[in-house]
Scaffold this motif. Structure first.
Motif, PDB file in Angstrom:
ATOM      1  N   ARG A   1       0.867  -1.173   0.000  1.00  0.00           N
ATOM      2  CA  ARG A   1       0.000   0.000   0.000  1.00  0.00           C
ATOM      3  C   ARG A   1       0.911   1.233   0.000  1.00  0.00           C
ATOM      4  NH1 ARG A   1      -4.964   2.100   1.897  1.00  0.00           N
ATOM      5  NH2 ARG A   1      -5.824   0.597   0.432  1.00  0.00           N
ATOM      6  N   ALA A   2       0.832   1.995  -1.090  1.00  0.00           N
ATOM      7  CA  ALA A   2       1.597   3.245  -1.164  1.00  0.00           C
ATOM      8  C   ALA A   2       0.623   4.390  -0.918  1.00  0.00           C
ATOM      9  CB  ALA A   2       2.237   3.374  -2.540  1.00  0.00           C
ATOM     10  N   PHE A   3       0.928   5.198   0.073  1.00  0.00           N
ATOM     11  CA  PHE A   3       0.033   6.311   0.426  1.00  0.00           C
ATOM     12  C   PHE A   3       0.554   7.565  -0.263  1.00  0.00           C
ATOM     13  CE2 PHE A   3      -2.549   9.180   2.654  1.00  0.00           C
ATOM     14  CZ  PHE A   3      -3.524   8.470   3.332  1.00  0.00           C
ATOM     15  N   VAL A   4      -0.247   8.063  -1.209  1.00  0.00           N
ATOM     16  CA  VAL A   4       0.180   9.203  -2.022  1.00  0.00           C
ATOM     17  C   VAL A   4      -0.532  10.464  -1.549  1.00  0.00           C
ATOM     18  CG1 VAL A   4       0.231  10.165  -4.369  1.00  0.00           C
ATOM     19  CG2 VAL A   4       0.525   7.703  -4.032  1.00  0.00           C
ATOM     20  N   ILE A   5       0.247  11.529  -1.362  1.00  0.00           N
ATOM     21  CA  ILE A   5      -0.336  12.858  -1.134  1.00  0.00           C
ATOM     22  C   ILE A   5       0.323  13.788  -2.149  1.00  0.00           C
ATOM     23  CG2 ILE A   5      -0.725  14.761   0.481  1.00  0.00           C
ATOM     24  CD1 ILE A   5      -0.436  12.866   2.799  1.00  0.00           C
TER      25      ILE A   5
ATOM     26  N   VAL B   1      -2.590   3.498  -3.051  1.00  0.00           N
ATOM     27  CA  VAL B   1      -2.419   2.689  -4.261  1.00  0.00           C
ATOM     28  C   VAL B   1      -1.922   1.300  -3.850  1.00  0.00           C
ATOM     29  CG1 VAL B   1      -1.270   2.531  -6.513  1.00  0.00           C
ATOM     30  CG2 VAL B   1      -1.859   4.781  -5.567  1.00  0.00           C
ATOM     31  N   ASP B   2      -2.675   0.274  -4.240  1.00  0.00           N
ATOM     32  CA  ASP B   2      -2.311  -1.102  -3.894  1.00  0.00           C
ATOM     33  C   ASP B   2      -1.588  -1.770  -5.058  1.00  0.00           C
ATOM     34  OD1 ASP B   2      -3.489  -0.726  -1.466  1.00  0.00           O
ATOM     35  OD2 ASP B   2      -5.356  -1.748  -1.978  1.00  0.00           O
ATOM     36  N   LEU B   3      -0.383  -2.249  -4.758  1.00  0.00           N
ATOM     37  CA  LEU B   3       0.485  -2.846  -5.791  1.00  0.00           C
ATOM     38  C   LEU B   3       0.869  -4.257  -5.405  1.00  0.00           C
ATOM     39  CD1 LEU B   3       3.181  -0.010  -5.721  1.00  0.00           C
ATOM     40  CD2 LEU B   3       1.550  -0.292  -7.567  1.00  0.00           C
TER      41      LEU B   3
ATOM     42  N   GLU C   1      -5.521  -1.669  -7.292  1.00  0.00           N
ATOM     43  CA  GLU C   1      -6.595  -0.757  -6.946  1.00  0.00           C
ATOM     44  C   GLU C   1      -6.045   0.589  -6.493  1.00  0.00           C
ATOM     45  OE1 GLU C   1      -9.043  -2.197  -3.716  1.00  0.00           O
ATOM     46  OE2 GLU C   1     -10.795  -1.275  -4.654  1.00  0.00           O
ATOM     47  N   VAL C   2      -6.823   1.649  -6.752  1.00  0.00           N
ATOM     48  CA  VAL C   2      -6.467   2.971  -6.242  1.00  0.00           C
ATOM     49  C   VAL C   2      -7.634   3.426  -5.363  1.00  0.00           C
ATOM     50  CG1 VAL C   2      -5.839   5.331  -6.838  1.00  0.00           C
ATOM     51  CG2 VAL C   2      -5.189   3.461  -8.359  1.00  0.00           C
ATOM     52  N   ASN C   3      -7.334   3.575  -4.077  1.00  0.00           N
ATOM     53  CA  ASN C   3      -8.373   3.848  -3.087  1.00  0.00           C
ATOM     54  C   ASN C   3      -8.458   5.343  -2.787  1.00  0.00           C
ATOM     55  OD1 ASN C   3      -9.809   3.925  -0.596  1.00  0.00           O
ATOM     56  ND2 ASN C   3      -9.331   1.743  -0.376  1.00  0.00           N
ATOM     57  N   SER C   4      -9.659   5.895  -2.860  1.00  0.00           N
ATOM     58  CA  SER C   4      -9.798   7.353  -2.682  1.00  0.00           C
ATOM     59  C   SER C   4     -10.060   7.778  -1.235  1.00  0.00           C
ATOM     60  CB  SER C   4     -10.917   7.879  -3.579  1.00  0.00           C
ATOM     61  OG  SER C   4     -12.108   7.170  -3.326  1.00  0.00           O
TER      62      SER C   4
END
Ligand code: ADP
Length: 296
Positions: free
Chosen positions: A184-188, A242-244, A255-258
């Motif tokens: 899980r990559a946490f993007v800001i 973002v799940d990789l 998946e890309v989680n909002s």
């Protein structure tokens, strides 16, 4: 916007905002109502119009996507800055639409076939390289409706069952080499601010924390980092989980989680992700600064 102020992520965001001197109110989106024909768009809540907000942080659960995004769209029409825009959230909630958008832009993903009620199961399975395959209900979350079929026979019976339910599903190449782990990559904004590796419990291939998976901090490769950032940008999300999976052919996006949860990622990494989200809002929130204004 959150249905429950006691939820970890909601509490953390409220505390982080207050620590930085902001005034915050938790609004239950399902209790909001609006006059959409009015020339002065407003959101009403508990008998009064809401006003004076500079930014809104949507935390919309999967089951409230339809109404929640309508309320958010109304906020956008009043010029309030949304952390994630309604259009981007709706986009991310549709797995088929998301994967199509990502694939169009060359983001790696497991070989994936979509179907509703295929007559030709054989060809669908051949399309994704044959068993073992993962079969997923489009509407599923937290690993529910995600099945590993190790043989063609098993895959055929699962597809038959889903077909009988008239459900939309996808059939995906099983990434064996991920060995029950995902990232899980946490993007800001334009950065991955935290990342964790989730490992499924013994005998399980799904690494969801809700299914007994465990999480650890992980260092991403530059390719994983840029895949996560590009995926969030393609979806139009300022903040995304973002799940990789780590596959033999590089990182693949599932998946890309909002509305990514904060509890697992903050616990695994020790980072103040909530504080970073508030800092992002401080530097980016401007009245009326919405790309889509709830349209398009
Ligand atoms: P949900 O959105 O319901 O969590 P996912 O698509 O993320 O469903 O799948 C749940 C878990 O199953 C993932 O976190 C991953 O560990 C595992 N998984 C899903 N798809 C694959 C795949 N194609 N290959 C290997 N493992 C997978």
């Amino acid at each position: 916007m959150s249905r429950n102020q006691k939820l970890y992520s909601t509490r953390r965001l409220v505390d982080a905002a207050r620590e930085r001197g902001h005034e915050v109110q938790v609004i239950d989106h399902l209790r909001c109502y609006m006059n959409i024909a009015s020339h002065k768009p407003a959101v009403h809540y508990k008998g009064k119009p809401l006003s004076g907000f500079e930014a809104v942080i949507p935390r919309i659960g999967a089951s409230a996507t339809f109404y929640g995004t309508a309320v958010l769209r109304q906020f956008e029409m009043t010029g309030v800055f949304p952390l994630n825009e309604s259009v981007a959230i709706s986009r991310s909630r549709d797995k088929l639409r998301s994967l199509q958008l990502l694939s169009r832009r060359g983001i790696g993903m497991p070989v994936t076939g979509f179907a509703h009620s295929p007559d030709d199961t054989d060809d669908l399975l051949a399309l994704v390289g044959g068993a073992p395959v993962v079969i997923k209900l489009i509407e599923g979350t937290q690993g529910v409706g995600v099945v590993l079929a190790e043989t063609t026979q098993a895959a055929e019976s699962v597809i038959e069952a889903f077909r009988g339910l008239h459900a939309n599903f996808l059939v995906q190449e099983f990434i064996t080499e991920a060995r029950g782990a995902d990232i899980r990559a946490f993007v800001i904004g334009n950065r991955v601010v935290a990342a964790m590796r989730r490992q499924a419990k013994e005998g399980e291939f799904r690494s969801n924390l809700h299914r007994g998976g465990s999480a650890q901090v992980v260092r991403l490769t530059p390719e994983e980092r840029s895949t996560a950032i590009r995926s969030a940008r393609i979806m139009g999300l300022n903040v995304a989980g973002v799940d990789l999976l780590r596959s033999n052919h590089g990182p693949v996006v599932m998946e890309v989680n909002s509305s990514p949860g904060l509890e697992g990622i903050e616990a695994a990494t020790g980072k103040d992700v909530a504080g970073m989200i508030i800092a992002f809002i401080e530097s980016n929130a401007r009245p009326g600064k919405t790309r889509t204004r709830g349209t398009g």
